[in-house]
Motif scaffolding. Structure first.
Motif, PDB file in Angstrom:
ATOM      1  N   ASP A   1       3.870   1.546  -1.265  1.00  0.00           N
ATOM      2  CA  ASP A   1       4.444   1.669  -2.603  1.00  0.00           C
ATOM      3  C   ASP A   1       3.425   2.240  -3.597  1.00  0.00           C
ATOM      4  OD1 ASP A   1       6.754   1.067  -4.402  1.00  0.00           O
ATOM      5  OD2 ASP A   1       5.276  -0.220  -5.375  1.00  0.00           O
ATOM      6  N   GLN A   2       2.141   1.943  -3.382  1.00  0.00           N
ATOM      7  CA  GLN A   2       1.094   2.491  -4.250  1.00  0.00           C
ATOM      8  C   GLN A   2       0.850   3.978  -3.967  1.00  0.00           C
ATOM      9  OE1 GLN A   2      -2.156  -0.049  -3.213  1.00  0.00           O
ATOM     10  NE2 GLN A   2      -1.563  -1.704  -4.612  1.00  0.00           N
TER      11      GLN A   2
ATOM     12  N   ARG B   1       0.831  -1.209   0.000  1.00  0.00           N
ATOM     13  CA  ARG B   1       0.000   0.000   0.000  1.00  0.00           C
ATOM     14  C   ARG B   1       0.864   1.258   0.000  1.00  0.00           C
ATOM     15  NH1 ARG B   1      -3.391   1.457  -1.534  1.00  0.00           N
ATOM     16  NH2 ARG B   1      -4.822   2.349  -0.009  1.00  0.00           N
TER      17      ARG B   1
ATOM     18  N   PRO C   1       5.268   6.057  -3.936  1.00  0.00           N
ATOM     19  CA  PRO C   1       6.338   5.268  -4.548  1.00  0.00           C
ATOM     20  C   PRO C   1       7.720   5.813  -4.202  1.00  0.00           C
ATOM     21  CG  PRO C   1       4.615   5.780  -6.141  1.00  0.00           C
ATOM     22  CD  PRO C   1       4.324   6.600  -4.925  1.00  0.00           C
ATOM     23  N   GLY C   2       8.621   4.914  -3.868  1.00  0.00           N
ATOM     24  CA  GLY C   2       9.988   5.312  -3.555  1.00  0.00           C
ATOM     25  C   GLY C   2      10.199   5.804  -2.142  1.00  0.00           C
ATOM     26  N   ARG C   3       9.144   5.881  -1.346  1.00  0.00           N
ATOM     27  CA  ARG C   3       9.289   6.347   0.039  1.00  0.00           C
ATOM     28  C   ARG C   3       9.199   5.155   0.999  1.00  0.00           C
ATOM     29  NH1 ARG C   3       8.829  11.866   0.535  1.00  0.00           N
ATOM     30  NH2 ARG C   3       9.851  11.393   2.534  1.00  0.00           N
ATOM     31  N   ASP C   4      10.132   4.251   0.856  1.00  0.00           N
ATOM     32  CA  ASP C   4      10.132   3.031   1.664  1.00  0.00           C
ATOM     33  C   ASP C   4      10.235   3.338   3.156  1.00  0.00           C
ATOM     34  OD1 ASP C   4      10.223   2.042  -0.869  1.00  0.00           O
ATOM     35  OD2 ASP C   4      12.073   0.896  -0.622  1.00  0.00           O
TER      36      ASP C   4
END
Length: 453
Positions: A78-79, A76, A82-85
């Motif tokens: 990543d959806q 969710r 995106p890129g903000r792990d």
């Protein structure tokens, strides 16, 4: 309704009566007793059905809680971003803080709950009523703020359910079944994440099912305990002394070690053991990469294989340790042996020159961990200061596991720098220290805890 009576489980026996045919075992059902202080008579044995309903409930609640944390939340995030792990770390960190604060709160409130449904059942029901809608919120969240709200609600709901189940165990399990039941509920905790994540992977692409499917299946596993068992009306149980003010409530997050020395020493031994265990698990990926001379990004398959071998080893340790502690009527020496097995595994991993010894050493640490977790949980129930305040003290015990997960990695980072050469971290020192601490934890319990054999 399922009532509590004599149970058939490894090491148990039925009851022969003069009126029964020779050799025939007659099972006499009895009503489940209200919570008692430790000096009162033991609760009766739990039936096999009741035990397995507890196991199913543990599996369901853990599945509904762990599947989002270990898998679905990452998808969710990543959806949504995106890129903000790093948001996953923030969310799970917030959830961890909420759990640390909420568990004793729920424990103290449930100890003081007086209702026709008993003390624990209202929190099982309330937890599901909060936890299931929270999974829906996670599935439809349009941004990180709503996702955070949903996760906090999910933590509050499912932690209340898991806490309620743990409190039921403390209330109802007699001494002779504590090791065995601690072992099989511990196995349920290991199996549940695998089942939950497995279910979630089948519905990737549908956000609602991704979050709700493990939760719905978990709820179905929980419902038999709610429907087919009953607790005593708790309105006749005396309340703990004193009115529940804010000061008294937060004072219940701690306890006086001088008043409850066995509980305190066991808490300390458990804490030391889990600090050592955390040393040896947190940095596993980096340790294996260094030891095998493989880049970190290529070590994933090895980590997965070693973790897979560890699951049956942990289950064998939990079931075997729990069963032996009940059968032999000895727990403290088994806790020390569990620490010794873990320590031996850590030493083998340090001296290993290849994959075989690494796998064997890791399996031994898993075996020791499983045995320790089951047997020491039985010791916790043996030395519980008060059945009337079981929720409070069981919640305090959980700090002995939760705090090491937060603080041990900080100390581990310092150990990694000792004697480091050419930029290589000193994982030998870290793993040897971790193994030694698990042995020390077991030794503390063996020598200092007198209220359990």
């Amino acid at each position: 309704m399922i009532e509590e009576d004599r149970v058939s489980y490894p090491g148990s026996a039925g009851l022969e009566t003069p009126d029964s045919p020779a050799g025939q075992v007659v099972v006499t059902p009895v009503e489940p007793p209200p919570s008692r202080e430790p000096g009162d008579a033991e609760p009766p044995r739990l039936t096999t059905r009741y035990v397995w309903l507890l196991v199913l409930a543990c599996t369901g609640a853990w599945m509904a809680y762990i599947a989002p944390m270990a898998y679905s939340l990452a998808i969710r995030i990543d959806q949504i971003a995106p890129g903000r792990d790093e948001y996953l770390g923030y969310l799970t960190g917030v959830g961890g803080i909420v759990a640390l604060l909420a568990n004793p709160f729920v424990g103290v409130l449930s100890d003081r709950t007086r209702s026709r449904l008993g003390r624990r059942r209202p929190y099982l029901i309330a937890g599901t009523l909060v936890g299931m809608p929270a999974l829906f919120v996670l599935g439809v969240a349009p941004d990180i703020a709503v996702l955070t709200i949903g996760w906090v609600l999910a933590v509050l709901g499912w932690q209340a359910v898991m806490g309620g189940i743990n409190f039921l165990v403390a209330d109802k399990v007699p001494q002779r079944q504590r090791g065995w039941i601690s072992g099989i509920t511990g196995c349920a905790h290991m199996v549940a994440p695998v089942l939950g994540i497995g279910l979630a992977t089948t519905v990737v692409g549908d956000n609602l099912l991704l979050l709700l499917l493990p939760g719905v299946v978990g709820l179905l596993l929980l419902m038999p305990l709610l429907i087919w068992t009953q607790d005593h009306d708790s309105r006749s149980i005396p309340l703990p002394e004193g009115r529940l003010s804010a000061r008294r409530l937060f004072g219940n997050y701690v306890f006086n070690p001088r008043q409850h020395p066995d509980f305190a020493w066991n808490w300390l031994g458990r804490f030391v053991f889990y600090v050592g265990m955390t040393f040896n698990t947190t940095f596993m990926t980096f340790f294996l990469a260094q030891r095998l001379g493989v880049p970190v990004e290529r070590i994933g398959g090895t980590v997965a294989a070693i973790a897979g071998a560890g699951v049956p080893a942990t289950m064998i340790g939990a079931l075997g340790g729990g069963f032996l502690s009940d059968r032999l009527r000895r727990r403290r020496v088994l806790v020390l042996l569990a620490g010794g097995v873990f320590c031996l595994g850590a030493v083998l991993m340090v001296v290993s020159g290849g994959l075989v010894l690494l796998v064997v050493g890791s399996a031994l640490t898993s075996l020791g961990l499983g045995a320790f977790s089951a047997v020491d949980q039985a010791i916790v129930l043996d030395v519980l200061p008060s059945r009337t305040e079981a929720g409070r003290f069981i919640s305090i015990v959980h700090y002995a596991q939760q705090i090491p997960h937060a603080v041990a990695p900080l100390f581990a980072s310092a150990l990694l720098g000792i004697g480091a050469v050419a930029g290589e971290k000193n994982y030998n020192a870290l793993y040897l220290a971790g193994g030694a601490l698990t042995l020390v934890g077991g030794l503390i319990i063996l020598v200092r805890v007198k209220g359990s054999r």
